[in-house]
Design an enzyme around this catalytic site. Structure first.
Site, PDB file in Angstrom:
ATOM      1  N   HIS A 155       5.715 -61.591 -65.974  1.00  0.00           N
ATOM      2  CA  HIS A 155       7.044 -61.784 -66.563  1.00  0.00           C
ATOM      3  C   HIS A 155       8.124 -61.680 -65.501  1.00  0.00           C
ATOM      4  O   HIS A 155       7.898 -61.119 -64.430  1.00  0.00           O
ATOM      5  CB  HIS A 155       7.302 -60.733 -67.654  1.00  0.00           C
ATOM      6  CG  HIS A 155       6.597 -61.013 -68.938  1.00  0.00           C
ATOM      7  ND1 HIS A 155       5.290 -60.654 -69.163  1.00  0.00           N
ATOM      8  CD2 HIS A 155       7.005 -61.657 -70.062  1.00  0.00           C
ATOM      9  CE1 HIS A 155       4.928 -61.055 -70.360  1.00  0.00           C
ATOM     10  NE2 HIS A 155       5.943 -61.669 -70.933  1.00  0.00           N
ATOM     11  N   LYS A 159      12.392 -57.548 -67.270  1.00  0.00           N
ATOM     12  CA  LYS A 159      11.666 -56.994 -68.419  1.00  0.00           C
ATOM     13  C   LYS A 159      11.506 -55.488 -68.248  1.00  0.00           C
ATOM     14  O   LYS A 159      11.127 -55.017 -67.174  1.00  0.00           O
ATOM     15  CB  LYS A 159      10.300 -57.676 -68.542  1.00  0.00           C
ATOM     16  CG  LYS A 159       9.537 -57.288 -69.788  1.00  0.00           C
ATOM     17  CD  LYS A 159       8.343 -58.188 -69.982  1.00  0.00           C
ATOM     18  CE  LYS A 159       7.469 -57.726 -71.137  1.00  0.00           C
ATOM     19  NZ  LYS A 159       8.189 -57.734 -72.415  1.00  0.00           N
TER      20      LYS A 159
HETATM   21  P1  NAP Z   1      17.932 -59.690 -72.107  1.00  0.00           P
HETATM   22  O1  NAP Z   1      18.310 -61.019 -71.558  1.00  0.00           O
HETATM   23  O2  NAP Z   1      18.039 -58.463 -71.272  1.00  0.00           O
HETATM   24  O3  NAP Z   1      18.792 -59.491 -73.439  1.00  0.00           O
HETATM   25  C1  NAP Z   1      18.847 -58.312 -74.162  1.00  0.00           C
HETATM   26  C2  NAP Z   1      20.219 -58.282 -74.777  1.00  0.00           C
HETATM   27  O4  NAP Z   1      20.270 -57.222 -75.728  1.00  0.00           O
HETATM   28  C3  NAP Z   1      21.311 -58.025 -73.743  1.00  0.00           C
HETATM   29  O5  NAP Z   1      22.348 -58.976 -73.925  1.00  0.00           O
HETATM   30  C4  NAP Z   1      21.785 -56.622 -74.104  1.00  0.00           C
HETATM   31  O6  NAP Z   1      23.137 -56.430 -73.817  1.00  0.00           O
HETATM   32  C5  NAP Z   1      21.529 -56.626 -75.584  1.00  0.00           C
HETATM   33  N1  NAP Z   1      21.518 -55.294 -76.161  1.00  0.00           N
HETATM   34  C6  NAP Z   1      20.962 -54.163 -75.685  1.00  0.00           C
HETATM   35  N2  NAP Z   1      21.192 -53.147 -76.532  1.00  0.00           N
HETATM   36  C7  NAP Z   1      21.917 -53.661 -77.540  1.00  0.00           C
HETATM   37  C8  NAP Z   1      22.491 -53.127 -78.727  1.00  0.00           C
HETATM   38  N3  NAP Z   1      22.385 -51.843 -79.022  1.00  0.00           N
HETATM   39  N4  NAP Z   1      23.171 -53.946 -79.559  1.00  0.00           N
HETATM   40  C9  NAP Z   1      23.307 -55.239 -79.281  1.00  0.00           C
HETATM   41  N5  NAP Z   1      22.808 -55.819 -78.176  1.00  0.00           N
HETATM   42  C10 NAP Z   1      22.119 -55.029 -77.322  1.00  0.00           C
HETATM   43  O7  NAP Z   1      16.447 -59.713 -72.658  1.00  0.00           O
HETATM   44  P2  NAP Z   1      15.645 -60.928 -73.315  1.00  0.00           P
HETATM   45  O8  NAP Z   1      14.804 -61.592 -72.297  1.00  0.00           O
HETATM   46  O9  NAP Z   1      16.568 -61.748 -74.148  1.00  0.00           O
HETATM   47  O10 NAP Z   1      14.663 -60.120 -74.253  1.00  0.00           O
HETATM   48  C11 NAP Z   1      15.144 -59.333 -75.349  1.00  0.00           C
HETATM   49  C12 NAP Z   1      13.959 -58.636 -75.994  1.00  0.00           C
HETATM   50  O11 NAP Z   1      13.050 -59.626 -76.502  1.00  0.00           O
HETATM   51  C13 NAP Z   1      13.125 -57.773 -75.023  1.00  0.00           C
HETATM   52  O12 NAP Z   1      12.584 -56.676 -75.720  1.00  0.00           O
HETATM   53  C14 NAP Z   1      12.016 -58.708 -74.587  1.00  0.00           C
HETATM   54  O13 NAP Z   1      10.873 -58.005 -74.147  1.00  0.00           O
HETATM   55  C15 NAP Z   1      11.783 -59.445 -75.880  1.00  0.00           C
HETATM   56  N6  NAP Z   1      11.191 -60.771 -75.763  1.00  0.00           N
HETATM   57  C16 NAP Z   1      10.450 -61.169 -76.809  1.00  0.00           C
HETATM   58  C17 NAP Z   1       9.899 -62.414 -76.845  1.00  0.00           C
HETATM   59  C18 NAP Z   1       9.119 -62.826 -78.048  1.00  0.00           C
HETATM   60  O14 NAP Z   1       8.597 -63.954 -78.074  1.00  0.00           O
HETATM   61  N7  NAP Z   1       9.001 -61.972 -79.054  1.00  0.00           N
HETATM   62  C19 NAP Z   1      10.072 -63.298 -75.760  1.00  0.00           C
HETATM   63  C20 NAP Z   1      10.873 -62.888 -74.688  1.00  0.00           C
HETATM   64  C21 NAP Z   1      11.428 -61.616 -74.712  1.00  0.00           C
HETATM   65  P3  NAP Z   1      23.577 -55.723 -72.406  1.00  0.00           P
HETATM   66  O15 NAP Z   1      23.288 -56.741 -71.362  1.00  0.00           O
HETATM   67  O16 NAP Z   1      25.014 -55.444 -72.601  1.00  0.00           O
HETATM   68  O17 NAP Z   1      22.752 -54.473 -72.300  1.00  0.00           O
END
Ligand code: NAP
Length: 266
Positions: A155, A159
């Site tokens: 990844h 992550k």
């Molecule tokens: P990312 O780009 O870091 O986005 C996470 C977002 O969540 C950031 O904008 C962060 O804001 C925000 N956030 C954190 N705490 C929050 C809160 N309390 N309220 C509202 N927003 C909040 O990560 P990503 O790649 O999009 O991944 C997000 C999640 O999905 C992770 O857990 C990842 O492992 C998972 N994921 C899942 C899949 C799937 O297929 N299920 C695929 C990819 C990723 P800040 O930047 O201000 O902290």
């Protein structure tokens, strides 16, 4: 089709921003609000890179669900907030669809009990990529014939959790058809700690984190004179959105928590 009112937590994130675009382009989905960790504007339109929508931005989910209509919460944040957000959603009679990874078994069990008590559907899918779900299913089929397997997941370096939810889920599905087995040489040693990866009932899981990667996994089986490699690559976050759409449409029809997209795919 029935209109679905949706709130998205994490709209500035890689996944959350794709989910906002998915809701925007899907005729029967309506975005009623977003939850941001920092208030970056009055409406979604004020957040750079997002479609010009007038849904309000909240920092607090409880306040948001008291003020706007919502059928489904899509959470794409962090495990800490994902769990809290699910509990708040249940308290408001809202069905969560959660892609956030890193939930423990205890978390999932606890949240399943709440969903059952409230008779509310909920979906936690560590991987929304339909191809990744097929990779897990094929790995589970192969595991009946190969006792030795190692999982290599790769990844991007933003992550937070390791191993990935998909790697753990794959190991769990394999363990359901395979007896626990210590792999490698019986006297093997690690000269550098962690060299053999994490141990899941004898299966080894290796987590690679590098810039440039999105989400990739290889399940490598070994047998006498042969190996079998099953591999899936997500090239971008858009690859996850058909799975998110399927989960939103399905969560309205169920009254319990379902863990894993494979359990809602025919
Ligand atoms: P990312 O780009 O870091 O986005 C996470 C977002 O969540 C950031 O904008 C962060 O804001 C925000 N956030 C954190 N705490 C929050 C809160 N309390 N309220 C509202 N927003 C909040 O990560 P990503 O790649 O999009 O991944 C997000 C999640 O999905 C992770 O857990 C990842 O492992 C998972 N994921 C899942 C899949 C799937 O297929 N299920 C695929 C990819 C990723 P800040 O930047 O201000 O902290």
């Amino acid at each position: 089709m029935q209109e679905v009112k949706i709130v998205i937590a994490g709209p500035r994130g890689n996944m959350g921003s794709e989910a906002v675009k998915l809701v925007d382009r899907t005729g029967h989905f309506t975005l009623t609000a977003v939850i941001d960790s920092k208030q970056t504007g009055q409406t979604v339109a004020d957040i750079e890179g997002l479609p010009s929508l007038d849904a309000p931005v909240y920092t607090d989910l409880d306040k948001c669900l008291s003020e706007v209509e919502c059928d489904v919460l899509i959470d794409l944040t962090t495990p800490e907030y994902g769990k809290k957000h699910m509990e708040i959603a249940f308290n408001h009679g809202v069905r969560p669809v959660v892609g956030t990874t890193g939930f423990s078994n205890d978390d999932v069990e606890e949240l399943s009990r709440v969903a059952e008590q409230k008779e509310l559907g909920a979906i936690i899918a560590p991987n929304f990529a339909i191809g990744a779900v097929l990779m897990m299913k094929f790995a589970s089929m192969a595991a009946k014939y190969f006792d030795d397997v190692e999982i290599i997941e790769q990844h991007h370096d933003r992550k937070l959790d390791a191993p990935s939810g998909t790697a753990v889920k794959t190991a769990k599905m394999i363990s359901e058809v395979r007896d626990a087995k210590k792999q490698g040489h019986e006297d093997e040693r690690e000269d550098l700690e962690g060299a053999r990866g994490a141990d899941y009932e004898g299966m080894r899981i290796h987590s690679v984190r590098l810039p440039g990667l999105v989400a990739h996994q290889e399940v490598l089986f070994g047998g006498e004179g042969q190996t079998l490699k099953i591999r899936h690559d997500s090239m971008n976050r858009a690859s996850f959105m058909p799975g998110v759409q399927l989960a939103v449409e399905t969560v309205l029809k169920i009254d319990q928590l379902v863990y894993g997209l494979e359990n809602i795919m025919e």
